[in-house]
Design an enzyme around this catalytic site. Structure first.
Site, PDB file in Angstrom:
ATOM      1  CG  HIS A   1      34.968  -2.227  19.393  1.00 12.37           C
ATOM      2  ND1 HIS A   1      33.799  -1.658  19.259  1.00 12.37           N
ATOM      3  CD2 HIS A   1      35.150  -1.664  20.912  1.00 12.37           C
ATOM      4  CE1 HIS A   1      33.475  -0.756  20.328  1.00 12.37           C
ATOM      5  NE2 HIS A   1      34.209  -0.721  21.075  1.00 12.37           N
TER       6      HIS A   1
ATOM      7  CG  HIS B   1       3.843   7.913   9.816  1.00 16.08           C
ATOM      8  ND1 HIS B   1       4.113   8.009   8.891  1.00 16.08           N
ATOM      9  CD2 HIS B   1       2.646   7.102   9.931  1.00 16.08           C
ATOM     10  CE1 HIS B   1       3.328   7.534   7.906  1.00 16.08           C
ATOM     11  NE2 HIS B   1       2.275   6.918   8.453  1.00 16.08           N
TER      12      HIS B   1
ATOM     13  NE  ARG C   1      -2.745   2.822   3.154  1.00 15.49           N
ATOM     14  CZ  ARG C   1      -3.085   2.848   4.381  1.00 15.49           C
ATOM     15  NH1 ARG C   1      -3.280   2.028   5.296  1.00 15.49           N
ATOM     16  NH2 ARG C   1      -3.240   4.296   4.715  1.00 15.49           N
ATOM     17  CD  GLU C   2       2.265   4.014   3.926  1.00 15.94           C
ATOM     18  OE1 GLU C   2       2.982   4.825   3.418  1.00 15.94           O
ATOM     19  OE2 GLU C   2       1.418   3.983   4.707  1.00 15.94           O
TER      20      GLU C   2
ATOM     21  CG  HIS D   1      -6.862   1.887   4.325  1.00 15.83           C
ATOM     22  ND1 HIS D   1      -6.077   1.941   3.183  1.00 15.83           N
ATOM     23  CD2 HIS D   1      -7.081   3.383   4.463  1.00 15.83           C
ATOM     24  CE1 HIS D   1      -5.897   2.789   2.685  1.00 15.83           C
ATOM     25  NE2 HIS D   1      -6.589   3.963   3.432  1.00 15.83           N
TER      26      HIS D   1
END
Lengths: 396, 396
Positions: free
Chosen positions: B308, B213, B27-28, B87
């Site tokens: 590290h 969002h 959809r987006e 929707h």
């Protein structure tokens, strides 16, 4: 519940409207970038950070190499408003970092998991760490340097060890203690627990600095929660650069705080400098600004869907959490889409200086949607459609 | 405090180990991408989402256009395990979406701020919204479609309005209600308040879906906090695409949940499909995967700094919040840096099949550091140094 209690000014005072930013971009970039940063680049980044007005600029520790020391001197010579900060691991480091010409005014002593040697008992190790930490802090205080003490991996450390160390360094004069999520593994709720606990026990009555890594996407959420629970300083980097997934991104954090504490955030920091700062850093470490970067990502203030675009034109705050003008950025309503609405097209028609009635705009909107259904449209394409339609109208 | 109460199994049960994912990428992407997605692309994305095993796939509402309806049919014909979700805004939409051949098995009714018309009183508007919402929900239930009701801008809505609406739609048979932060303006603490309140008032005893969002970088933090406070469904998109700064990114959220609930997350979702899924979507909408994307960004599992890198080689969990192998990804220890350590170089020497003593490795490490101090080094450069040094050794 504590969340409400704090929001309403409960036991732990929220520092949402009085936070400070310690930016570690220079240190992290040095460790992370494919190419080491030149002195000129470091100077340019330091100036841009100072223009934004971060409170502290963390540099690569002057104790780490001859070049780092010279870089430190060059940055100190700029006379920036921000305090230069460096981290150290032991007394030797501290002596080098606190040397007058290095220009460092704030030093963080970081004790890490790697400090535990496996051939001595845990208790002995902790005793040794505490003894050495107190010695370093006392030395730095004698040099009038601001001091911070932190444990590298706070969220996986034994709480009793942690609180004992904090207590000891506070007594030795440490100005603030640090809470670090070196692996990016914590959540807002755990942060809330941790901060509340630390404060409530009465161990820490002063400042608390937080450094959150972003491996699981929670760094900004953790930072704002930490401030709500009583932390005072947040470590950031520009664009969130740093080992693995980096730290709290300065831009996203500033956006969060612009919403949480607009007056303080706008009054203290020069938000309009963010874009220039991100440009300097992205070029220095050779990365693209992520498409979805808060504030400056290419789609951050682009609105497309018809119903949204209409509301934006009527009242931007309907779909915008803050005005992009706060950052000197304009919003953009895209109309080159199948779902565009005529209100957005009206706005573009007006921007282009074309004269059309609402009915005419509706007609050309239908044309745009029809075309967009058959092929991709750029903004230039839609402008061409608008100009052609307008020319037809004038002819008719 | 509530945080602890929940973590310890207090009044609102945490759903951290029983959440569901509703992915809205299709959809987006349709609303957001420069180019509309072709049917083939939509089908490819739907299949990749189903391979990852998201629970729901949200599509562009079949009611929005003839093309969207045909796309919906094509996706439904795939017979995916995930439920198709769409929707709707009103009864007409609902009738189209729930038509048998559209294949939609879950429908969300979204009521937005734009539903308030300014020419009638607020009370009248709310009455009308409620009446219409109840009608739509009742219709959808009569069609045996799973139903969700949500208010577009939950965090800025009047609480009494909100709870009245929730109560009315629950009575009408809504399966779950939705909480939306359409502007990306909320924080984990506000989410915690909101969810607690909603549950505690006894208004909602069922499922709660959340859509956050990401304008201010808190979407993932909000999502995990919502689950801790009793929410059940989280809306995501692949790489977080969506209008403005998009939604909760599926990858970052999965990483967060892999840490929070490893067994559930690994058992339910196919994490090893993430990278392929992100590749399909990034190509479809023409974006680069952000350099700092959790899990798959290029530096996510790259370790460089000497101290590290040494710890990573000894015990990866020291600096990694989860094993990249969970996602089928390898870690990478970079050695082409001024701050490299000899342990990391040892590891590369072994990878290259070169034979050196520790003292020899230390000598070549010094050489690499020296060279890195004067010019940028690529991984090929350091490999060349290692090979040349090794050749010298063999000659000697």
């Amino acid at each position: 519940m504590s969340a409400t209690a704090n929001a309403a000014g409960g036991s732990s005072p929220s520092n949402v409207a009085s936070y400070k930013i310690l930016d570690s971009t220079l240190r992290e970039a040095d460790q992370w970038a494919t190419n080491p940063l030149s002195r000129d680049t470091k100077v340019a980044i330091a100036k841009a950070l100072d223009s934004f007005a971060v409170d502290y600029i963390e540099i690569t520790s002057p104790s780490s190499s001859e070049q780092a020391l010279e870089d430190s001197k060059a940055i100190a010579a700029l006379g920036l408003k921000a305090k230069l900060h460096a981290h150290v691991r032991d007394l030797d480091d501290a002596k080098k970092a606190a040397s007058v010409d290095a220009g460092v005014r704030s030093v963080g002593l970081v004790v890490g998991a790697s400090s535990f040697s496996s051939d001595v008992s845990h208790e002995k190790s902790m005793e040794k760490i505490q003894e050495s930490a107190v010695e370093v802090i006392a030395y730095l205080k004698s040099q009038n340097v601001e001091t911070q003490f932190s444990f590298e991996d706070t969220f996986r450390s034994d709480l009793v060890d942690l609180l004992s160390l904090y207590q000891a360094v506070k007594e030795a004069g440490a100005d603030r203690v640090g809470i670090n999520d070196i692996i990016g593994g914590t959540t807002p709720r755990l942060v809330d627990d941790n901060e509340e606990l630390t404060k409530r026990k009465g161990v820490i009555n002063g400042d608390i600095e937080c450094r959150f890594h972003d491996e699981t996407g929670c760094a900004v959420g953790n930072a704002v929660t930490a401030l709500e629970a009583g932390a005072t300083h947040i470590d950031t980097t520009v664009l969130g650069i740093g080992e693995r997934n980096g730290l709290v991104p300065l831009g996203a954090f500033s956006a969060r705080m612009l919403v949480a504490a607009p007056e303080y955030t706008k009054g203290k920091y020069n938000l309009k400098e963010l874009k220039a700062l991100e440009t300097v850093v992205s070029e220095a470490v050779n990365i693209n600004v992520p498409y979805n970067n808060p504030v400056t990502g290419f789609s951050a203030f682009t609105h497309k869907a018809g119903i949204h675009a209409k509301a934006i034109l009527n009242n931007p705050s309907t779909y915008e959490v803050f005005d992009p003008a706060e950052y000197g950025i304009s919003r953009n309503v895209a109309i080159n889409s199948r779902v565009t609405g005529w209100n957005a097209v009206r706005s573009r028609v007006d921007q282009l200086g074309l004269v059309m009635t609402d009915d005419e705009v509706k007609a050309v909107t239908a044309k745009i949607k029809q075309t967009a259904d058959t092929r991709p449209l750029t903004i230039e394409d839609t402008d061409n459609i608008l100009h052609a339609f307008h020319a037809e109208l004038k002819k008719a």
